[in-house]
Design a protein around this motif. Structure first.
Motif, PDB file in Angstrom:
ATOM      1  N   LEU A 122      11.001  22.697   2.575  1.00  0.00           N
ATOM      2  CA  LEU A 122      10.388  21.473   3.080  1.00  0.00           C
ATOM      3  C   LEU A 122       9.277  20.994   2.145  1.00  0.00           C
ATOM      4  O   LEU A 122       9.125  19.807   1.867  1.00  0.00           O
ATOM      5  N   PHE A 123       8.506  21.960   1.636  1.00  0.00           N
ATOM      6  CA  PHE A 123       7.428  21.609   0.711  1.00  0.00           C
ATOM      7  C   PHE A 123       7.976  20.963  -0.560  1.00  0.00           C
ATOM      8  O   PHE A 123       7.467  19.955  -1.047  1.00  0.00           O
ATOM      9  N   VAL A 124       9.051  21.526  -1.101  1.00  0.00           N
ATOM     10  CA  VAL A 124       9.668  20.992  -2.316  1.00  0.00           C
ATOM     11  C   VAL A 124      10.197  19.579  -2.070  1.00  0.00           C
ATOM     12  O   VAL A 124      10.016  18.660  -2.880  1.00  0.00           O
ATOM     13  N   LEU A 125      10.846  19.393  -0.914  1.00  0.00           N
ATOM     14  CA  LEU A 125      11.388  18.075  -0.593  1.00  0.00           C
ATOM     15  C   LEU A 125      10.295  17.039  -0.428  1.00  0.00           C
ATOM     16  O   LEU A 125      10.408  15.903  -0.892  1.00  0.00           O
ATOM     17  N   VAL A 126       9.214  17.433   0.260  1.00  0.00           N
ATOM     18  CA  VAL A 126       8.091  16.503   0.451  1.00  0.00           C
ATOM     19  C   VAL A 126       7.449  16.142  -0.878  1.00  0.00           C
ATOM     20  O   VAL A 126       7.101  14.992  -1.147  1.00  0.00           O
ATOM     21  N   LEU A 127       7.291  17.160  -1.739  1.00  0.00           N
ATOM     22  CA  LEU A 127       6.704  16.897  -3.060  1.00  0.00           C
ATOM     23  C   LEU A 127       7.560  15.918  -3.855  1.00  0.00           C
ATOM     24  O   LEU A 127       7.050  14.971  -4.470  1.00  0.00           O
ATOM     25  N   ALA A 128       8.884  16.137  -3.828  1.00  0.00           N
ATOM     26  CA  ALA A 128       9.792  15.215  -4.530  1.00  0.00           C
ATOM     27  C   ALA A 128       9.723  13.825  -3.920  1.00  0.00           C
ATOM     28  O   ALA A 128       9.757  12.805  -4.621  1.00  0.00           O
ATOM     29  N   GLY A 129       9.618  13.774  -2.593  1.00  0.00           N
ATOM     30  CA  GLY A 129       9.522  12.474  -1.923  1.00  0.00           C
ATOM     31  C   GLY A 129       8.259  11.721  -2.294  1.00  0.00           C
ATOM     32  O   GLY A 129       8.279  10.510  -2.498  1.00  0.00           O
ATOM     33  N   ILE A 187       6.555  12.008  -5.072  1.00  0.00           N
ATOM     34  CA  ILE A 187       6.691  11.528  -6.454  1.00  0.00           C
ATOM     35  C   ILE A 187       7.565  10.283  -6.496  1.00  0.00           C
ATOM     36  O   ILE A 187       7.248   9.293  -7.163  1.00  0.00           O
ATOM     37  N   SER A 188       8.681  10.301  -5.760  1.00  0.00           N
ATOM     38  CA  SER A 188       9.580   9.141  -5.735  1.00  0.00           C
ATOM     39  C   SER A 188       8.896   7.933  -5.117  1.00  0.00           C
ATOM     40  O   SER A 188       9.010   6.819  -5.615  1.00  0.00           O
ATOM     41  N   ALA A 189       8.172   8.178  -4.003  1.00  0.00           N
ATOM     42  CA  ALA A 189       7.494   7.065  -3.340  1.00  0.00           C
ATOM     43  C   ALA A 189       6.438   6.454  -4.251  1.00  0.00           C
ATOM     44  O   ALA A 189       6.290   5.230  -4.328  1.00  0.00           O
ATOM     45  N   PHE A 190       5.711   7.310  -4.963  1.00  0.00           N
ATOM     46  CA  PHE A 190       4.685   6.806  -5.883  1.00  0.00           C
ATOM     47  C   PHE A 190       5.319   5.942  -6.974  1.00  0.00           C
ATOM     48  O   PHE A 190       4.812   4.882  -7.335  1.00  0.00           O
ATOM     49  N   SER A 191       6.485   6.397  -7.487  1.00  0.00           N
ATOM     50  CA  SER A 191       7.179   5.642  -8.535  1.00  0.00           C
ATOM     51  C   SER A 191       7.658   4.297  -8.008  1.00  0.00           C
ATOM     52  O   SER A 191       7.525   3.265  -8.672  1.00  0.00           O
ATOM     53  N   ILE A 192       8.216   4.309  -6.795  1.00  0.00           N
ATOM     54  CA  ILE A 192       8.729   3.057  -6.217  1.00  0.00           C
ATOM     55  C   ILE A 192       7.610   2.077  -5.951  1.00  0.00           C
ATOM     56  O   ILE A 192       7.711   0.884  -6.244  1.00  0.00           O
ATOM     57  N   GLY A 197       0.825  -1.198   0.000  1.00  0.00           N
ATOM     58  CA  GLY A 197       0.000   0.000   0.000  1.00  0.00           C
ATOM     59  C   GLY A 197       0.853   1.240   0.000  1.00  0.00           C
ATOM     60  O   GLY A 197       2.039   1.199   0.303  1.00  0.00           O
ATOM     61  N   PRO A 198       0.275   2.383  -0.328  1.00  0.00           N
ATOM     62  CA  PRO A 198       1.037   3.632  -0.314  1.00  0.00           C
ATOM     63  C   PRO A 198       1.474   3.973   1.093  1.00  0.00           C
ATOM     64  O   PRO A 198       0.741   3.781   2.052  1.00  0.00           O
ATOM     65  N   ARG A 199       2.676   4.466   1.197  1.00  0.00           N
ATOM     66  CA  ARG A 199       3.191   4.814   2.511  1.00  0.00           C
ATOM     67  C   ARG A 199       2.556   6.116   3.003  1.00  0.00           C
ATOM     68  O   ARG A 199       2.365   7.052   2.257  1.00  0.00           O
ATOM     69  N   ALA A 200       2.289   6.215   4.347  1.00  0.00           N
ATOM     70  CA  ALA A 200       1.772   7.449   4.942  1.00  0.00           C
ATOM     71  C   ALA A 200       2.884   8.468   4.966  1.00  0.00           C
ATOM     72  O   ALA A 200       3.986   8.195   5.418  1.00  0.00           O
ATOM     73  N   THR A 201       2.608   9.618   4.467  1.00  0.00           N
ATOM     74  CA  THR A 201       3.620  10.661   4.374  1.00  0.00           C
ATOM     75  C   THR A 201       3.209  11.850   5.211  1.00  0.00           C
ATOM     76  O   THR A 201       2.077  12.340   5.100  1.00  0.00           O
ATOM     77  N   SER A 202       4.089  12.333   6.063  1.00  0.00           N
ATOM     78  CA  SER A 202       3.791  13.494   6.911  1.00  0.00           C
ATOM     79  C   SER A 202       3.898  14.763   6.094  1.00  0.00           C
ATOM     80  O   SER A 202       4.886  14.990   5.416  1.00  0.00           O
ATOM     81  N   SER A 203       2.862  15.584   6.177  1.00  0.00           N
ATOM     82  CA  SER A 203       2.900  16.877   5.507  1.00  0.00           C
ATOM     83  C   SER A 203       3.324  17.934   6.507  1.00  0.00           C
ATOM     84  O   SER A 203       2.988  17.850   7.692  1.00  0.00           O
TER      85      SER A 203
END
Length: 554
Positions: free
Chosen positions: A82-89, A91-96, A11-17
């Protein structure tokens, strides 16, 4: 072994915003920033109610804005980064996650595999017509042609051979014996089919092949007699005496070797046995007319007994009418018997107990190769990487599904006792339930007459596979290459699939390959591995590819 990998449900990982912090203050407040708390609250309320937009983003991250005069605040810079890093994360998590959840090959349910369906291709059951019309057979005897056989009193002597091994190895030895007799202008004594050490079968030539047709068809090429001449009284000497045996013939010997080394001894002794005689004649180091003669023997002179031919015709007919109307059928040569698995020295899926028993079996049967067993794991990996391991039933099932064959495909299985029994066959049988053997197609009464000789049963498998619409091999050997060669000789229209086991090994071992990519690789790679015409090359195998010496341009 490299096991089949299956998709996992991740399942998709929970990501802290990042949480918006109220009341953040900055030591760097510009002079013109409003001091009025009410005014500040009014603007904050509007910002909260305003939907997110690139404009809002500019207001959060002033240094992305158009106004270079705005000085960024430390806290807002931190939030922006932080917003940019989370957004990149994200996208990467979705790809993985997508990569992990790619439907790699098939999902496993116990001992059953479930693979996605694949659309049937246009040429699933036959090779494209345009690729099968350029060559025709031309090794047959020409009626009315002049015989180049010298008179009987001019023969240089008699040669005698033991055709060793299984049925198909014996067949190759017989073809080579005729060719060698021709090279030396010798008379061939009807070959003896030597008892095979594995099958323990004592079949005679006349128990399998039509002797009259064999001798008659070749009467203008080679003189063949049924038995040792009467004037040679000590027949046992021919089987046992070193003085009557030529034993130094190298593998794939050229024609000239026989003329220089064997012929003088035959002229001297008049009768000589050639032993051993497995693969004792080369391909590209003999005259083309000799290779053409070998094809003449293989495809025209060597015929099975009429009762074997008739039973095979009946089995093929039943395969084509199993659905109540005419249907094509596939023949699968499944080489996964215990002896083949052991001899391959490859590693396969199994329990620790199974692997331990197989290790003991290999140590007993092949002690020199086994040694202390320490090197076998690396050897097994290398052989699998090079595509030199037999395909397991589950691997065959995945391959056939990727090629587009539907669940309803009628499949005739030519095989011995499959190593691992029911559990090993379950993935293949579940995906293709219409699997049958000759024992399931025929009654016990019909099969009773053929059980006297194991070679007769092998002959039935050979003919039913030869007559199939599609033939699939799973490992090398004389059976498969003779089938593929014969189907090529008959015109290349019948598909004979030779799996690229090197590609299969690479695909089965790639954890990132999805089903769609796997299907594409299988289809593209095997477009040219279906028994199409292939030019010959040095040291080619005449039995698998009879194109140049035995076929002519149409």
């Amino acid at each position: 072994m490299i096991e089949l990998r299956h998709s996992s449900s991740i399942g998709p990982r929970a990501t802290s915003s990042p949480m918006k912090r109220d009341g953040d203050s900055s030591p760097l407040i510009p002079d013109n920033y409003p001091d009025d708390d009410e005014d500040r609250d009014r603007h904050s309320s509007k910002d909260r109610d305003r939907p997110f937009s690139w404009y809002n983003f500019h207001s959060w991250c002033p240094f992305f804005g158009d106004d270079s005069r705005v000085s960024p605040y430390n806290s807002r810079i931190s939030l922006c980064l932080l917003f940019v890093l989370v957004l990149a994360g994200l996208i990467s998590a979705f790809s993985i996650v997508n990569h992990w959840n790619a439907p790699y090959l098939c999902k496993k349910d116990g001992i059953v595999l479930h693979c996605p369906l694949v659309k049937e291709g246009p040429s699933l059951w036959e090779n494209p017509y345009s690729t099968t019309t350029s060559w025709k057979p031309c090794a047959e005897r020409r009626d009315g042609g002049l015989s180049d056989l010298p008179p009987e009193n001019e023969t240089n002597g008699y040669i005698f051979i033991h055709a060793e091994g299984g049925l198909n190895q014996q067949r190759i030895a017989i073809c080579n014996a005729v060719a060698v007799a021709k090279i030396m202008n010798a008379t061939l004594i009807l070959p003896v089919l030597k008892q095979d050490q594995i099958w323990k079968d004592q079949t005679k030539f006349e128990d399998i092949f039509d002797v009259d047709h064999f001798i008659g068809y070749l009467k203008h090429d080679v003189r063949i007699v049924r038995d040792i001449p009467d004037w040679f009284t000590d027949k046992s000497e021919l089987f046992t005496s070193i003085r009557r045996t030529v034993k130094n013939i190298p593998k794939y010997a050229p024609a000239q070797f026989y003329i220089d080394n064997v012929l003088p001894r035959i002229k001297e002794k008049k009768i000589m046995a050639l032993k051993p005689f497995v693969d004792r004649l080369g391909y590209d180091n003999v005259p083309q007319e000799i290779n053409r003669l070998r094809c003449r023997v293989n495809y025209h002179a060597l015929k099975f007994l009429p009762e074997i031919e008739q039973m095979a015709d009946s089995l093929a007919s039943r395969m084509r009418n199993r659905t109540g109307s005419s249907n094509p059928y596939m023949a699968l040569h499944l080489r996964f018997e215990k002896g083949m698995v052991g001899l391959s020295f490859c590693d396969f899926v199994g329990t620790r107990e199974e692997k331990a028993k197989m290790a003991e079996y290999r140590k007993k049967e092949w002690p020199r190769r086994y040694k202390n067993g320490s090197h076998l794991w690396q050897l097994a990996l290398q052989k699998r990487k090079e595509g030199r391991c037999p395909l397991e039933p589950a691997e065959v099932a995945v391959l056939l599904r990727a090629m587009g064959y539907p669940k309803e495909t009628q499949i005739y299985v030519a095989s011995g006792q499959v190593y691992g029994g029911h559990n090993r066959m379950a993935p293949l049988r579940n995906m293709f339930p219409n699997l049958v053997t000759k024992e399931e197609l025929a009654t016990k009464e019909e099969m009773a007459g053929f059980r006297k000789h194991v070679t007769s049963l092998a002959a039935l498998d050979f003919l039913v596979c030869l007559k199939s619409d599609v033939f699939v091999m799973t490992h090398g050997g004389n059976f498969a290459k003779l089938i593929i060669g014969a189907r090529r000789y008959m015109g290349h229209s019948q598909k004979s699939i030779k799996p690229d086991k090197g590609l299969m090994s690479k695909s089965f071992g790639d954890p990132y390959m999805g089903w769609a990519n796997f299907v594409e690789d299988v289809v593209v790679t095997h477009q040219t591995r279906t028994g199409l015409p292939e030019e010959t090359f040095p040291n080619y195998d005449l039995w698998e590819n009879p194109l140049t010496p035995c076929m002519c341009k149409a």
